[in-house]
Scaffold this active site. Structure first.
Site, PDB file in Angstrom:
ATOM      1  N   SER A   6      40.531  -5.272  30.827  1.00 56.85           N
ATOM      2  CA  SER A   6      40.817  -5.397  29.596  1.00 56.85           C
ATOM      3  C   SER A   6      41.433  -6.838  29.300  1.00 56.85           C
ATOM      4  O   SER A   6      41.634  -7.011  28.060  1.00 56.85           O
ATOM      5  CB  SER A   6      41.896  -4.188  28.960  1.00 56.85           C
ATOM      6  OG  SER A   6      43.184  -4.307  29.702  1.00 56.85           O
ATOM      7  N   ASN A  47      52.595   1.475  30.985  1.00 56.64           N
ATOM      8  CA  ASN A  47      52.591   2.202  29.621  1.00 56.64           C
ATOM      9  C   ASN A  47      53.473   1.776  28.690  1.00 56.64           C
ATOM     10  O   ASN A  47      53.238   1.711  27.622  1.00 56.64           O
ATOM     11  CB  ASN A  47      52.574   3.840  30.143  1.00 56.64           C
ATOM     12  CG  ASN A  47      51.579   4.313  30.957  1.00 56.64           C
ATOM     13  OD1 ASN A  47      50.744   3.669  31.235  1.00 56.64           O
ATOM     14  ND2 ASN A  47      51.611   5.681  31.150  1.00 56.64           N
ATOM     15  N   THR A  58      33.662  -1.394 -18.812  1.00 61.70           N
ATOM     16  CA  THR A  58      33.617  -0.297 -18.344  1.00 61.70           C
ATOM     17  C   THR A  58      32.144   0.192 -18.157  1.00 61.70           C
ATOM     18  O   THR A  58      31.374  -0.175 -18.868  1.00 61.70           O
ATOM     19  CB  THR A  58      34.377   0.806 -19.239  1.00 61.70           C
ATOM     20  OG1 THR A  58      33.737   0.735 -20.432  1.00 61.70           O
ATOM     21  CG2 THR A  58      35.734   0.260 -19.335  1.00 61.70           C
ATOM     22  N   HIS A  59      31.981   0.873 -16.971  1.00 56.98           N
ATOM     23  CA  HIS A  59      30.584   1.085 -16.684  1.00 56.98           C
ATOM     24  C   HIS A  59      29.397  -0.195 -16.546  1.00 56.98           C
ATOM     25  O   HIS A  59      28.471  -0.062 -16.617  1.00 56.98           O
ATOM     26  CB  HIS A  59      30.018   2.065 -17.455  1.00 56.98           C
ATOM     27  CG  HIS A  59      30.830   3.281 -17.503  1.00 56.98           C
ATOM     28  ND1 HIS A  59      30.847   4.303 -16.812  1.00 56.98           N
ATOM     29  CD2 HIS A  59      31.771   3.648 -18.542  1.00 56.98           C
ATOM     30  CE1 HIS A  59      31.454   5.294 -17.096  1.00 56.98           C
ATOM     31  NE2 HIS A  59      32.194   4.781 -18.099  1.00 56.98           N
ATOM     32  N   SER A  75      19.534 -21.718   0.570  1.00 50.94           N
ATOM     33  CA  SER A  75      18.444 -20.740   1.294  1.00 50.94           C
ATOM     34  C   SER A  75      17.479 -21.951   1.771  1.00 50.94           C
ATOM     35  O   SER A  75      17.023 -22.915   1.369  1.00 50.94           O
ATOM     36  CB  SER A  75      17.787 -20.081  -0.131  1.00 50.94           C
ATOM     37  OG  SER A  75      16.411 -19.571   0.361  1.00 50.94           O
ATOM     38  N   LYS A  77      18.699 -22.204  -4.819  1.00 52.93           N
ATOM     39  CA  LYS A  77      19.766 -21.232  -4.547  1.00 52.93           C
ATOM     40  C   LYS A  77      21.105 -21.911  -4.368  1.00 52.93           C
ATOM     41  O   LYS A  77      21.193 -22.757  -3.475  1.00 52.93           O
ATOM     42  CB  LYS A  77      19.355 -20.153  -3.546  1.00 52.93           C
ATOM     43  CG  LYS A  77      18.245 -19.361  -3.927  1.00 52.93           C
ATOM     44  CD  LYS A  77      18.348 -18.567  -4.896  1.00 52.93           C
ATOM     45  CE  LYS A  77      19.462 -17.555  -4.531  1.00 52.93           C
ATOM     46  NZ  LYS A  77      19.086 -16.650  -3.255  1.00 52.93           N
ATOM     47  N   ASN A 100      24.418 -19.891  -3.010  1.00 51.02           N
ATOM     48  CA  ASN A 100      24.726 -18.559  -2.898  1.00 51.02           C
ATOM     49  C   ASN A 100      26.260 -18.435  -2.613  1.00 51.02           C
ATOM     50  O   ASN A 100      26.781 -19.261  -1.895  1.00 51.02           O
ATOM     51  CB  ASN A 100      24.174 -17.888  -1.677  1.00 51.02           C
ATOM     52  CG  ASN A 100      22.855 -18.049  -1.957  1.00 51.02           C
ATOM     53  OD1 ASN A 100      22.158 -17.684  -2.843  1.00 51.02           O
ATOM     54  ND2 ASN A 100      22.143 -18.150  -0.872  1.00 51.02           N
ATOM     55  N   GLU A 133      30.642 -12.727  -0.311  1.00 53.07           N
ATOM     56  CA  GLU A 133      29.696 -11.738   0.309  1.00 53.07           C
ATOM     57  C   GLU A 133      30.110 -11.319   1.398  1.00 53.07           C
ATOM     58  O   GLU A 133      30.019 -10.338   1.974  1.00 53.07           O
ATOM     59  CB  GLU A 133      28.162 -12.253   0.200  1.00 53.07           C
ATOM     60  CG  GLU A 133      27.666 -12.082  -1.449  1.00 53.07           C
ATOM     61  CD  GLU A 133      26.304 -12.993  -1.557  1.00 53.07           C
ATOM     62  OE1 GLU A 133      25.847 -13.660  -0.564  1.00 53.07           O
ATOM     63  OE2 GLU A 133      25.769 -12.971  -2.716  1.00 53.07           O
TER      64      GLU A 133
END
Length: 313
Positions: A22, A109, A154-155, A276, A282, A284, A289
C-alpha cells in the site's frame, strides 16, 4: 523478511507482495506517521519502557528520515508493504537497534488509525479554509451586483426577477453549511486510537493521555476494538464532501448555462476555458464541466467506502 514473517520459512509469493503493498498510495501519510511515531517514542522513554537515550535517537532519526523523504532521496520499497514499515526500516538503518524498539506497545492497526486521523484533520482544516476563501469571493462579487437584475428560474423557466447578488449569496449559505459539517465531523474524529494495539491494548505501562496531548487530540478512544476498526470518520467525512461537491457542481452548472449562447450572461477568461480541435469557434467552460464530472468520482468514493465497511466484523 517482513515484520510479520517470524514464523514463516520463506517470504511471500511476488504476486502476494504486489497485491499486499500500500506504500504506493499511503506514503502521502509520511509526515503524520513520523509525527505519531515521535510522540509514541517520547512516551516510551518517559514511561521507562525503552531507555530515554533510545527515545532521543529515535526522534532524531525520524527527523532524518523525514528530510530524506522531502528531498526525494528516500527509496520507498514495495517489499516493506506500507509507509509504516518503510519508515521504521529506514530508521533502524540510520540509528541501529534502537530503531526496532519504536514498535513497542504498538501495532500497525492502531498506528494507521492514528495516521489517518492526523492526515484527515489537516485536510479538513485546509478544505474549510478554501471554503471560507470562496465565500469571501462570492460576497465581494455579490456586493458589486446588488442591482444587476436577472431572471429567477423554476423548471428552467423564467419565474420572478432577482438580482445576481442574491443568487450568488445562495451559494455562500450552502458553503457555510458545508464548512459547518466538516468542522463538526473533525470534532467527532479527533480522538486518539494509539495504544489500542492490534485490538486488545497492551500490558506495557503506556500513557495514552500523554500521547493524545502531544498530538493535540481532544481525548482517547475508549474501546480498543472500536479504536482499530472504526472508519466511521472516513465515511462521514466523504459524505460531507459529497454534499460539498454537489454544491460545487450546482454552481458549475449555473455557470455553464450562463455562458451558453442561449443565455450569454457571462464570459469566462480564456485561461479557464478550452477549445475544440474540430470547431475553432468554440470556447468551452471545461473547468465547470470537469467540476461536475469530478463530483461523480467523490460519490463513487462514498459508495466504495460503505461497501467495504458493511461486512467487517
Amino acid at each position: 523478511m517482513s515484520m510479520w514473517g517470524g514464523r514463516f520459512g520463506a517470504g511471500p509469493n511476488e504476486l502476494v507482495a504486489r497485491m499486499s503493498e500500500s506504500v504506493s498510495y499511503d506514503k502521502r501519510m509520511y509526515a503524520q506517521d513520523i509525527k505519531g511515531s515521535q510522540a509514541h517514542a517520547i512516551m516510551l522513554g518517559k514511561q521507562g519502557i525503552i531507555p530515554k537515550e533510545d527515545s532521543r535517537k529515535i526522534c532524531e532519526g525520524l527527523e532524518q528520515v523525514k528530510e530524506e523523504i522531502e528531498s526525494g532521496e528516500f527509496e520507498f520499497k514495495e517489499s516493506l508493504e506500507d509507509i509504516h514499515m518503510n519508515v521504521e526500516s529506514r530508521l533502524t538503518e540510520v540509528i541501529g537497534d534502537a530503531g526496532s524498539r519504536l514498535h513497542s506497545a504498538r501495532s500497525r492497526n492502531d498506528q494507521v488509525a492514528t495516521d489517518m486521523r492526523l492526515l484527515l484533520r489537516e485536510d479538513v482544516d485546509e478544505i474549510v479554509q478554501l471554503i471560507r476563501g470562496t465565500q469571501v469571493t462570492l460576497i465581494e462579487l455579490a456586493e458589486k451586483h446588488t442591482e444587476t437584475i436577472m431572471p429567477g428560474f423554476t423548471h428552467l423557466q423564467h419565474a420572478q426577477p432577482i438580482v445576481l447578488g442574491h443568487h450568488l449569496l445562495a451559494y455562500v449559505e450552502m458553503f457555510d453549511r458545508d464548512a459547518s459539517r466538516l468542522i463538526d465531523c473533525r470534532k467527532r474524529f479527533n480522538f486518539l486510537p494509539l495504544g489500542a494495539g492490534a485490538l486488545a491494548g497492551s500490558t506495557l505501562p503506556i500513557d495514552r493521555t500523554f500521547v493524545a496531548e502531544q498530538l493535540k487530540f481532544d481525548g482517547l478512544l475508549q474501546n480498543s476494538m472500536d479504536a482499530v476498526s472504526d472508519r466511521d470518520f472516513a465515511v462521514e467525512l466523504v459524505s460531507n464532501l459529497c454534499i460539498l461537491m454537489m454544491h460545487i457542481s450546482r454552481q458549475a452548472e449555473d455557470m455553464v448555462f450562463w455562458m451558453s449562447q442561449e443565455a450569454g450572461w457571462i464570459e469566462l477568461d480564456d485561461a479557464f476555458c478550452t477549445g475544440s480541435s474540430l470547431m475553432p469557434q468554440k470556447k468551452n467552460p471545461d473547468m465547470c464541466e470537469l467540476a461536475r464530472g469530478k463530483t461523480a468520482r467523490v460519490y463513487g468514493d462514498l459508495t466504495s467506502l460503505l461497501a467495504m465497511m458493511k461486512n467487517l466484523p
